[in-house]
Scaffold this motif. Structure first.
Motif, short mmCIF file in Angstrom:
data_model
loop_
_atom_site.label_atom_id
_atom_site.label_comp_id
_atom_site.label_asym_id
_atom_site.label_seq_id
_atom_site.Cartn_x
_atom_site.Cartn_y
_atom_site.Cartn_z
N VAL A 58 39.74 56.46 21.65
CA VAL A 58 40.27 57.59 22.42
C VAL A 58 39.79 57.38 23.85
CG1 VAL A 58 40.28 60.08 22.73
CG2 VAL A 58 40.21 59.12 20.42
N LYS A 60 40.14 58.52 27.94
CA LYS A 60 40.55 59.51 28.93
C LYS A 60 40.29 58.92 30.31
CE LYS A 60 39.30 63.44 26.07
NZ LYS A 60 38.44 64.61 25.94
N TYR A 77 45.12 61.17 32.31
CA TYR A 77 45.79 60.71 31.10
C TYR A 77 44.84 60.67 29.92
CZ TYR A 77 43.52 56.43 32.57
OH TYR A 77 42.59 55.52 32.97
N LEU A 78 45.45 60.56 28.75
CA LEU A 78 44.76 60.40 27.49
C LEU A 78 45.50 59.32 26.72
CD1 LEU A 78 42.79 61.40 25.20
CD2 LEU A 78 44.61 62.98 24.57
N ASP A 80 45.42 57.57 22.87
CA ASP A 80 44.84 57.59 21.53
C ASP A 80 45.88 57.11 20.53
OD1 ASP A 80 46.58 59.76 21.33
OD2 ASP A 80 45.01 61.26 21.19
#
Length: 117
Positions: A58, A60, A77-78, A80
């Motif tokens: 994950v 970020k 943004y992310l 995953d």
């Protein structure tokens, strides 16, 4: 995910020109997490952190810079298991065009007639 991390680093380098001075540069890389930060005197500011959540990364991050025409640009943004997701952007991202009718009908047909394999 490795591609995305490499892309973000390359973006930071591409935005930085040879004349930019480094105001802040931090890296911490561990087996199950990492942090990266770079701030240059030409307005480029990049931060990214990631952690291994089970078998999934994950990540970020945020990137900001001033465009050649003087407009401040920033993206948070992310990334995953659901892919890359823009949480906020300034200026806002453009709205994607609608799905054409013939593509929508094709998608509906495929969903209604799944493969027999």
């Amino acid at each position: 995910m490795k591609f995305f991390i490499a892309f973000a680093c390359l973006l930071a380098v591409a935005l930085a020109n040879e004349d930019a001075g480094v105001l802040r540069s931090e890296q911490e890389v561990n087996v199950d997490n990492f942090k990266f930060a770079l701030k240059l005197d030409n307005s480029v500011d990049v931060e990214q952190q990631g952690a291994l959540n089970g078998e999934e990364w994950v990540v970020k991050g945020a990137q900001a810079w001033v465009s050649p025409d003087g407009v401040p640009v920033s993206i948070q943004y992310l990334a995953d298991a659901n892919g890359y997701q823009v949480l906020s952007a300034n200026p806002p991202l453009p709205t994607p065009p609608p799905i054409p009718d013939y593509i929508q009908r094709s998608l509906e047909y495929i969903a209604a007639h799944p493969s027999q394999q």
